[in-house]
Each structure stands twice: as C-alpha cells, then as structure tokens.
Scaffold this motif. Structure first.
Motif, PDB file in Angstrom:
ATOM      1  N   UNK A 177      64.771  68.359 130.472  1.00 24.04           N
ATOM      2  CA  UNK A 177      64.016  67.985 129.277  1.00 24.04           C
ATOM      3  C   UNK A 177      63.776  69.142 128.301  1.00 24.04           C
ATOM      4  N   UNK A 178      64.833  69.810 127.822  1.00 21.24           N
ATOM      5  CA  UNK A 178      64.639  70.881 126.838  1.00 21.24           C
ATOM      6  C   UNK A 178      64.022  70.360 125.541  1.00 21.24           C
ATOM      7  N   UNK A 179      64.163  69.076 125.266  1.00 16.88           N
ATOM      8  CA  UNK A 179      63.605  68.493 124.040  1.00 16.88           C
ATOM      9  C   UNK A 179      62.085  68.558 124.021  1.00 16.88           C
ATOM     10  N   UNK A 180      61.467  68.652 125.192  1.00 18.73           N
ATOM     11  CA  UNK A 180      60.011  68.726 125.256  1.00 18.73           C
ATOM     12  C   UNK A 180      59.505  70.167 125.194  1.00 18.73           C
ATOM     13  N   UNK A 181      60.422  71.139 125.303  1.00 17.92           N
ATOM     14  CA  UNK A 181      60.019  72.536 125.308  1.00 17.92           C
ATOM     15  C   UNK A 181      60.520  73.312 124.105  1.00 17.92           C
ATOM     16  N   UNK A 182      61.474  72.759 123.378  1.00 10.32           N
ATOM     17  CA  UNK A 182      62.057  73.460 122.233  1.00 10.32           C
ATOM     18  C   UNK A 182      61.994  72.587 121.002  1.00 10.32           C
ATOM     19  N   UNK A 183      62.037  73.239 119.879  1.00 14.24           N
ATOM     20  CA  UNK A 183      62.060  72.542 118.605  1.00 14.24           C
ATOM     21  C   UNK A 183      63.369  72.883 117.908  1.00 14.24           C
ATOM     22  N   UNK A 184      64.077  71.872 117.482  1.00 12.52           N
ATOM     23  CA  UNK A 184      65.377  72.063 116.850  1.00 12.52           C
ATOM     24  C   UNK A 184      65.310  71.523 115.428  1.00 12.52           C
ATOM     25  N   UNK A 185      65.928  72.239 114.512  1.00 15.66           N
ATOM     26  CA  UNK A 185      65.980  71.779 113.124  1.00 15.66           C
ATOM     27  C   UNK A 185      67.366  72.083 112.570  1.00 15.66           C
ATOM     28  N   UNK A 186      67.787  71.289 111.634  1.00 13.80           N
ATOM     29  CA  UNK A 186      69.047  71.499 110.945  1.00 13.80           C
ATOM     30  C   UNK A 186      68.767  72.054 109.563  1.00 13.80           C
ATOM     31  N   UNK A 187      69.694  72.838 109.048  1.00 10.63           N
ATOM     32  CA  UNK A 187      69.593  73.329 107.658  1.00 10.63           C
ATOM     33  C   UNK A 187      70.766  72.761 106.885  1.00 10.63           C
ATOM     34  N   UNK A 188      70.484  72.364 105.655  1.00 11.35           N
ATOM     35  CA  UNK A 188      71.579  71.887 104.820  1.00 11.35           C
ATOM     36  C   UNK A 188      72.282  73.077 104.193  1.00 11.35           C
ATOM     37  N   UNK A 189      73.253  72.799 103.342  1.00 11.69           N
ATOM     38  CA  UNK A 189      74.048  73.882 102.751  1.00 11.69           C
ATOM     39  C   UNK A 189      73.229  74.777 101.834  1.00 11.69           C
ATOM     40  N   UNK A 190      72.065  74.329 101.416  1.00 10.36           N
ATOM     41  CA  UNK A 190      71.178  75.141 100.570  1.00 10.36           C
ATOM     42  C   UNK A 190      70.101  75.863 101.368  1.00 10.36           C
ATOM     43  N   UNK A 191      70.167  75.741 102.679  1.00 12.25           N
ATOM     44  CA  UNK A 191      69.211  76.437 103.524  1.00 12.25           C
ATOM     45  C   UNK A 191      67.897  75.714 103.712  1.00 12.25           C
ATOM     46  N   UNK A 192      67.800  74.471 103.295  1.00 11.90           N
ATOM     47  CA  UNK A 192      66.557  73.714 103.448  1.00 11.90           C
ATOM     48  C   UNK A 192      66.493  73.101 104.830  1.00 11.90           C
TER      49      UNK A 192
END
Length: 192
Positions: A177-192
C-alpha cells in the motif's frame, strides 16, 4: 444559479474547501481510509457531504456501497450502475449524482439515466464545446454538472500504477500500500 462543488481527495483539500466557504463537498477518499473522519469534519463545518463510489465494482465488492451508505451522505457521486441500484433502494435515499464515468455523451443516454433515478448527471469529458452545448440544449441544463478542472483520475485495480512503480508487489494484496504512505502528483508541460 451555478454552484462550485469541489471534489476533495485529501484532508488538506477538504480544509481548503472549508476555508473557501463552499456549502458542499464531494469526498473521494482512496480505499476509504479516513473517510469517516473527513465526513465528520465536513459536517462539523456545516457542509453538505457527497460521497464518491468506487469507479469499478466487481462481484463480491458490494460492501463498498454499504460502507458509504452507513456514513449517511447527503448525496452520492454514482460511478457505476450497481451503485445506482443500491442507493435507489435505500429507505432514506440520498441525492444521486451521475459521474462522468457513466459516459453521458448524448441526450438519449442522459434521458435514460435520469429516468432510472439519477438527480443530476456529469457530462462526459469526451465532448467538445459544440457537442456539450448540444447535449445541454437537448436536456435540462440545470440537471447537469460540468467539470471545470480535474486532475488525472487514479484508478486502483489489480494493475495499479502505485503498486507497479513504487513496490515489488503485483497488486493491492502484495504491494504494501504505497498509495497510503506517499503522495504522487503529475506536472504538465508548463510545470503546473
């Protein structure tokens, strides 16, 4: 009158929605971990609470809908047909909002789902502006929700991206269950 309804997936997002002064929130907690606490927090702030069902419910997973119903939401974000049937049959039926995952792309689909008991629908993300306007013109615009901004949906299945990339496990049973211990985010091509 249009209303802004934030979908929150974390305690931080819920706190931001409360601080912004919204009247209602949709709560979509991964694996429902901490969902009861989030419902209590939202209610203590005077907010109406909509709970999101899982996107895919397979045989033997009906307890997900039962767990949501036990929290007595004001409304449910219905993401699959089984949830529609389940929540329609409750004695104290909450409002039922159809999610974009029901793929409402035309007035025939919209009319069918509304006739089956949904109170509102979210238009599919597959529609361009002209198609969206045609859908709204053919139906009751007040019964539609439009998604203004959305982060990429996270699907937790046997082929979970968290399990694949952040663990040696193959599925939710063996990934740790790494989803409960880590936070993942994506960045678009502009860095948002």
């Amino acid at each position: 009158e249009p209303q802004l309804l934030p979908l929150c997936r974390s305690d931080e997002q819920l706190e931001a929605a409360i601080a912004a002064g919204v009247a209602e929130v949709e709560l979509d907690w991964m694996e429902m971990v901490g969902l009861a606490r989030a419902v209590a927090r939202a209610r203590s702030a005077g907010l109406r609470v909509t709970l999101a069902t899982v996107r895919v419910q397979k045989p033997g997973e009906e307890s997900y809908d039962q767990r949501l119903a036990a929290l007595e939401p004001d409304a449910v974000l219905v993401r699959h047909w089984g949830a529609l049937v389940h929540f329609q049959g409750l004695p104290a039926r909450p409002l039922l909002h159809g999610d974009f995952s029901l793929n409402v792309t035309n007035s025939i689909t919209a009319a069918e789902l509304l006739a089956r008991g949904l109170d509102t629908l979210t238009a599919s993300h597959d529609l361009d502006p002209t198609q969206l306007c045609a859908l709204l013109d053919a139906g009751e615009p007040a019964r539609f929700t439009l998604v203004l901004h959305q982060r990429m949906a996270t699907f937790h299945t046997e082929h979970c991206v968290y399990a694949h990339l952040l663990s040696q496990g193959r599925d939710f049973n063996t990934c740790g269950r790494p989803c409960e211990q880590r936070r993942i985010a994506l960045r678009d091509t502009r860095g948002r």
